[in-house]
Scaffold this motif. Structure first.
Motif, short mmCIF file in Angstrom:
data_model
loop_
_atom_site.label_atom_id
_atom_site.label_comp_id
_atom_site.label_asym_id
_atom_site.label_seq_id
_atom_site.Cartn_x
_atom_site.Cartn_y
_atom_site.Cartn_z
N UNK B 225 0.84 -1.20 0.00
CA UNK B 225 0.00 0.00 0.00
C UNK B 225 0.87 1.24 0.00
N UNK B 226 0.28 2.35 0.39
CA UNK B 226 1.04 3.60 0.40
C UNK B 226 2.09 3.56 1.51
N UNK B 227 3.26 4.12 1.21
CA UNK B 227 4.37 4.07 2.16
C UNK B 227 4.03 4.67 3.52
N UNK B 228 3.24 5.76 3.53
CA UNK B 228 2.91 6.40 4.80
C UNK B 228 2.16 5.43 5.71
N UNK B 229 1.16 4.76 5.15
CA UNK B 229 0.38 3.79 5.93
C UNK B 229 1.24 2.58 6.28
N UNK B 230 2.07 2.20 5.34
CA UNK B 230 2.93 1.02 5.53
C UNK B 230 3.93 1.25 6.67
N UNK B 231 4.54 2.45 6.68
CA UNK B 231 5.50 2.78 7.74
C UNK B 231 4.86 2.64 9.10
N UNK B 232 3.65 3.17 9.21
CA UNK B 232 2.95 3.13 10.48
C UNK B 232 2.66 1.69 10.89
N UNK B 243 10.35 -3.09 -0.14
CA UNK B 243 10.59 -2.65 -1.50
C UNK B 243 9.61 -1.53 -1.81
N UNK B 244 10.02 -0.54 -2.61
CA UNK B 244 9.10 0.54 -2.89
C UNK B 244 8.99 0.85 -4.37
N UNK B 245 7.90 1.45 -4.72
CA UNK B 245 7.74 1.98 -6.08
C UNK B 245 6.91 3.24 -5.95
N UNK B 246 7.54 4.40 -6.22
CA UNK B 246 6.85 5.67 -6.04
C UNK B 246 6.42 5.86 -4.60
N UNK B 247 5.15 6.23 -4.41
CA UNK B 247 4.64 6.45 -3.06
C UNK B 247 4.26 5.16 -2.36
N UNK B 248 4.24 4.09 -3.13
CA UNK B 248 3.76 2.83 -2.58
C UNK B 248 4.90 1.85 -2.35
N UNK B 249 4.61 0.82 -1.61
CA UNK B 249 5.64 -0.17 -1.36
C UNK B 249 5.04 -1.45 -0.83
N UNK B 250 5.92 -2.42 -0.62
CA UNK B 250 5.47 -3.66 -0.01
C UNK B 250 6.50 -4.12 1.00
N UNK B 251 6.02 -4.82 2.01
CA UNK B 251 6.92 -5.30 3.05
C UNK B 251 6.57 -6.75 3.37
#
Lengths: 125, 292
Positions: B225-232, B243-251
């Protein structure tokens, strides 16, 4: 390996769900004996310990019970219990998600209800 | 449960290479284990030491309560090697006869059933067999030995899909009736994922992880999802890979996720999926590599 189970989430939960499905669809009636651990292991090539754990979930919920030396049997009232549990899940997983998604797409509750009614009429014809 | 095998701080060097590096593991009775690792991770070296074929440079190996000294071969243990070396001119039935003498729990009835299931001709000479059929002779001995500790090293190499299925089925079937300790060493992970109860993951001669497979299925998630939500979401959780792509990423997250956490995450637009064992293994190994 050929297995009807989703290998990316715990198998024991899926085993419990499968037995529940079999109780719902009438494969097993109340007081029927269910498949044995050994049979299940052989049929789906699954470690017997995993199956014991799956059956254990159902024993805890009093959906099946153990007759010593004989095997596992379906509890009286098991079907009702499963249906109640599934109705709750139906609400949580399906209804809530459906409305969330509808909101994201800018659809009103009336739109959703109309769609459901239309689909149901099609199915009933 | 009783301990069947105890490996304690065992090391083995080949020249300057650490094939096995201070590795410890215990096997309990009545359990099927997987020993997972890439080619060259040290699986076969470890198995050779357990079976008494080679002696560790340091550390201790105890089988059924008896410590192995140099030259000892453990009793009540059947080791099916990746390259079994039965006499080339012996017929399949001769090899079985030798095994019957060697293993005290040998079940001749099971052996003859397996001959049929595995499509082996008892009159054939070992040198006439294909690679896969030769593996099957070893597998048959491993199963019919009913040894309290049975070890298979890459048991399905050279076998076609049908024969692989037959082997796993025979193994589960016989194990369900005659529980014992079985160690399956392989790099073909998804094939054994439902067969084993617990796995040891090794890399470069060291143990990376030791865990119940069902626990891994419960804990391993792919969250995107979006990195901001993912970080949290990943804060305070063990992340194996990001791994990231633009504003989004996966963990790849290795942590239990409660129902409420899950629905909250979904509210924030995150997607949570399970990770199959094979994938989990790949991420785990890759992460180990980047830390080297």
């Amino acid at each position: 390996m050929l297995t009807p189970f989703d290998e990316s989430r715990p198998i024991f939960q899926q085993i419990a769900e499968r037995i529940e499905d079999d109780i719902l669809n009438g494969t097993y009636a109340e007081e029927d004996q269910i498949i044995s651990t050994t049979q299940f292991a052989r049929l789906f090539q699954i470690n017997p310990a995993t199956i014991v754990k799956g059956f254990g979930l159902l024993v805890n919920e009093e959906i099946i019970y153990k007759k010593r030396g004989l095997g596992m049997y379906v509890t009286v009232g098991a079907k009702e219990k499963i249906m109640n549990k599934r109705r709750e899940r139906f609400y949580n997983d399906l209804v809530v998600n459906l409305l969330d998604e509808a909101k994201k797409l800018g659809m009103s509750t009336e739109d959703v209800v109309a769609m459901i009614t239309r689909e149901k009429e099609k199915l009933d014809q | 449960m009783n301990t069947v095998l105890e490996v304690k701080n065992v090391s083995k060097m080949y020249g300057r290479v650490d094939a096995v590096n201070s590795l410890s593991l215990d096997l309990a009775e009545h359990t099927i284990y997987g020993l997972l690792g890439r080619n060259g991770a040290g699986k076969t070296t470890l198995l050779h030491m357990i079976a008494g074929g080679i002696f560790p440079d340091s550390g201790e190996i105890t089988v059924h309560g008896k410590r192995l000294n140099k030259g000892d071969v453990p009793t009540q243990c059947c080791y099916v090697r990746e390259n079994n070396h039965y006499p080339k001119n012996a017929r399949v039935r001769d090899v079985l006869q030798m095994a019957a003498v060697f293993y005290p729990n040998w079940d001749a009835k099971l052996a003859s059933q397996l001959l049929g299931i595995f499509k082996l001709n008892p009159r054939k000479k070992m040198r006439q067999l294909s690679r896969g059929m030769e593996s099957m002779v070893g597998n048959m001995i491993g199963l019919a030995s009913r040894a309290p500790l049975t070890i298979f090293d890459e048991p399905v190499l050279g076998l076609d899909v049908l024969m692989r299925e037959r082997f796993y089925r025979a193994l589960i079937e016989d194990y369900a009736e005659y529980p014992r300790t079985i160690l399956l060493s392989t790099h073909l992970i998804d094939e054994i994922a439902t067969v084993v109860e617990k796995v040891f993951i090794i890399e470069s001669g060291s143990l990376l992880m030791e865990e119940d497979v069902e626990h891994i299925r419960e804990y391993a998630h792919l969250v995107s999802g979006l990195n901001s939500a993912l970080d949290e979401f990943v804060a305070g959780k063990k992340v194996l890979h990001r791994e990231g792509y633009g504003n989004a990423g996966m963990a790849i997250v290795y942590h239990g996720i409660t129902e409420s956490e899950r629905s909250q995450a979904e509210q924030h637009g995150l997607m949570i999926e399970g990770v199959p064992l094979q994938k989990f293994f790949a991420y785990l190994i890759e992460e180990g590599q980047t830390h080297e």
